[in-house]
Design an enzyme around this catalytic site. Structure first.
Site, PDB file in Angstrom:
ATOM      1  N   HIS A 228      -0.777  -1.396  -4.411  1.00 27.76           N
ATOM      2  CA  HIS A 228      -2.167  -1.188  -3.757  1.00 27.76           C
ATOM      3  C   HIS A 228      -2.299   0.307  -3.713  1.00 27.76           C
ATOM      4  CE1 HIS A 228      -5.731  -2.337  -1.444  1.00 27.76           C
ATOM      5  NE2 HIS A 228      -5.480  -1.292  -0.764  1.00 27.76           N
TER       6      HIS A 228
ATOM      7  N   HIS B 236      -7.964   0.362  -5.014  1.00 26.61           N
ATOM      8  CA  HIS B 236      -8.694   0.385  -4.057  1.00 26.61           C
ATOM      9  C   HIS B 236      -9.597   1.772  -3.727  1.00 26.61           C
ATOM     10  CE1 HIS B 236      -9.729  -0.464   0.803  1.00 26.61           C
ATOM     11  NE2 HIS B 236     -10.869  -0.433  -0.021  1.00 26.61           N
TER      12      HIS B 236
ATOM     13  N   ASP C 268      -4.842   3.358  -2.835  1.00 28.93           N
ATOM     14  CA  ASP C 268      -5.723   3.760  -1.976  1.00 28.93           C
ATOM     15  C   ASP C 268      -6.339   5.071  -2.488  1.00 28.93           C
ATOM     16  OD1 ASP C 268      -6.046   1.559  -0.056  1.00 28.93           O
ATOM     17  OD2 ASP C 268      -4.057   2.068   0.586  1.00 28.93           O
TER      18      ASP C 268
ATOM     19  N   MET D   7      -8.943   7.576  -1.821  1.00 28.30           N
ATOM     20  CA  MET D   7      -9.951   8.216  -0.934  1.00 28.30           C
ATOM     21  C   MET D   7     -10.707   9.648  -1.365  1.00 28.30           C
ATOM     22  SD  MET D   7      -7.989   7.299   2.701  1.00 28.30           S
ATOM     23  CE  MET D   7      -7.005   5.905   2.955  1.00 28.30           C
TER      24      MET D   7
ATOM     25  N   MET E   6     -11.900  -5.913   4.679  1.00 29.65           N
ATOM     26  CA  MET E   6     -11.226  -4.793   5.477  1.00 29.65           C
ATOM     27  C   MET E   6     -10.948  -5.448   6.531  1.00 29.65           C
ATOM     28  SD  MET E   6     -10.544  -2.401   3.406  1.00 29.65           S
ATOM     29  CE  MET E   6      -9.871  -1.325   4.789  1.00 29.65           C
TER      30      MET E   6
ATOM     31  N   ASP F 253      -6.819  -6.428   4.165  1.00 24.89           N
ATOM     32  CA  ASP F 253      -5.995  -4.886   3.978  1.00 24.89           C
ATOM     33  C   ASP F 253      -6.545  -4.269   5.428  1.00 24.89           C
ATOM     34  OD1 ASP F 253      -5.450  -2.528   3.223  1.00 24.89           O
ATOM     35  OD2 ASP F 253      -6.952  -2.122   1.901  1.00 24.89           O
TER      36      ASP F 253
ATOM     37  N   MET G  37     -11.989   4.064  -2.397  1.00 20.91           N
ATOM     38  CA  MET G  37     -12.759   4.282  -1.195  1.00 20.91           C
ATOM     39  C   MET G  37     -13.601   5.632  -1.308  1.00 20.91           C
ATOM     40  SD  MET G  37     -10.046   3.144   1.614  1.00 20.91           S
ATOM     41  CE  MET G  37      -8.822   3.136   0.463  1.00 20.91           C
TER      42      MET G  37
ATOM     43  N   GLY H 247      -9.697   4.326   5.604  1.00 18.91           N
ATOM     44  CA  GLY H 247      -9.693   5.717   5.922  1.00 18.91           C
ATOM     45  C   GLY H 247      -8.234   6.205   6.282  1.00 18.91           C
TER      46      GLY H 247
ATOM     47  N   GLY I 176      -3.243  -3.316   8.792  1.00 21.58           N
ATOM     48  CA  GLY I 176      -2.898  -3.879  10.143  1.00 21.58           C
ATOM     49  C   GLY I 176      -2.197  -5.029   9.910  1.00 21.58           C
TER      50      GLY I 176
ATOM     51  N   SER J 184       0.913  -1.260   0.050  1.00 21.83           N
ATOM     52  CA  SER J 184      -0.054  -0.040   0.028  1.00 21.83           C
ATOM     53  C   SER J 184       1.093   1.220   0.050  1.00 21.83           C
ATOM     54  CB  SER J 184      -0.960   0.035   1.170  1.00 21.83           C
ATOM     55  OG  SER J 184      -1.742   1.357   1.302  1.00 21.83           O
TER      56      SER J 184
HETATM   57  C1  DX5 Z   1      -6.663   1.832   4.792  1.00 22.52           C
HETATM   58  C2  DX5 Z   1      -6.272   1.356   3.244  1.00 22.52           C
HETATM   59  C3  DX5 Z   1      -5.109   0.488   3.570  1.00 22.52           C
HETATM   60  C4  DX5 Z   1      -4.152   0.833   4.357  1.00 22.52           C
HETATM   61  C5  DX5 Z   1      -3.120  -0.080   4.897  1.00 22.52           C
HETATM   62  O1  DX5 Z   1      -8.024   2.662   4.350  1.00 22.52           O
HETATM   63  O2  DX5 Z   1      -7.313   0.778   2.663  1.00 22.52           O
HETATM   64  O3  DX5 Z   1      -4.531  -0.077   2.293  1.00 22.52           O
HETATM   65  O4  DX5 Z   1      -3.154   1.678   3.471  1.00 22.52           O
HETATM   66  O5  DX5 Z   1      -2.249   0.512   5.685  1.00 22.52           O
HETATM   67  P1  DX5 Z   1      -1.392  -0.474   6.747  1.00 22.52           P
HETATM   68  O6  DX5 Z   1      -0.834  -1.763   6.389  1.00 22.52           O
HETATM   69  O7  DX5 Z   1      -0.458   0.464   7.363  1.00 22.52           O
HETATM   70  O8  DX5 Z   1      -2.664  -0.980   8.006  1.00 22.52           O
HETATM   71 ZN    ZN Z   2      -6.553  -0.126   0.814  1.00 20.68          ZN
END
Ligand code: DX5
Ligand code: ZN
Length: 215
Positions: free
Chosen positions: A33, A66, A35, A37, A137, A176, A68, A142, A178, A8
């Site tokens: 990946h 991804h 993200d 947003m 998720m 995705d 969002m 976010g 943690g 990511s």
């Molecule tokens: C959260 C994103 C994730 C995030 C993961 O909204 O969709 O892809 O970047 O980041 P880590 O791996 O740091 O939890």
């Molecule tokens: Zn993501």
């Protein structure tokens, strides 16, 4: 199934994005990946189709995008044009999910359907035939750098069992949020085969060893 690692970009040094993507690719990481947003579906605003188009010019990595966003419909052809390989939309977004997934395929991308931690995995069932991947998720979307929600592993397990018994043996199940060496093991044993990791990979002393450890 072979484990796929998707890094990511949110956790990368965005001021040096080309360098960061180059080192991700050189670390043997499978997918990037991305993200997206919109500041409405989630609190933050990140980057959009123009940034995807720009990084497409400097990388041939597999772009796992991804979305969002509140209303993905209008954006689908824009991300196809920008060079996304996989486009994942949220079940909780506005619009006709079946039509959106079909449109992703018509635009020549692979399709993903994401669910937030509080959404029941069974809500995905009517859409599985239109999906190449389901994203479960493991944090609230976010923000990067949050802790893995352990209850989400059970959702992965039940979804994998359902897919195996109902003709979706090849379904990609992505997790995705943690993901680190400990939680990757939990997610994989529950049946996930695509692991997204941001903080864990980009803040590691050695990205390649970190990726190899969770593969
Ligand atoms: C959260 C994103 C994730 C995030 C993961 O909204 O969709 O892809 O970047 O980041 P880590 O791996 O740091 O939890
Ligand atoms: Zn993501």
């Amino acid at each position: 199934m072979k484990t796929i690692i998707s890094a990511s970009m949110l956790a990368s040094d965005l001021a040096n994005i080309e360098k960061e993507i180059t080192r991700t690719d050189a670390s043997g990481i499978d997918w990037l990946h991305i993200d997206v947003m919109d500041g409405v579906f989630v609190d933050n605003i990140t980057y959009g189709n123009n940034v995807v188009k720009a990084i497409r010019r400097v990388s041939d990595m597999y772009f796992d995008t991804h979305l969002m966003v509140n209303d993905p419909t209008r954006l689908i052809p824009l991300f196809a044009d920008a060079g996304s390989d996989m486009l994942t939309i949220h079940l909780e977004s506005k619009g006709d999910t079946k039509e959106n997934l079909a449109e992703i395929k018509r635009c020549g991308m692979r399709s993903g359907l994401a669910i937030k931690p509080d959404t029941d995995w069974k809500e995905c069932i009517p859409y599985l035939e239109l999906c190449d991947m389901v994203l479960v998720m493991t944090v609230e979307p976010g923000y990067g750098g949050q802790g893995f929600i352990p209850e989400c592993a059970e959702k992965v397990k039940q979804l994998r069992e359902y897919c195996s018994k109902n003709g979706f043996e090849q379904m990609n199940i992505q997790v995705d949020g943690g993901i680190n060496a400990d939680t990757a093991a939990i997610a994989k044993s529950a049946g996930a085969n695509v692991l997204v990791a941001g903080t864990y990979l980009f803040k590691a002393a050695d990205m390649k060893s970190a990726a190899d450890l969770i593969r």
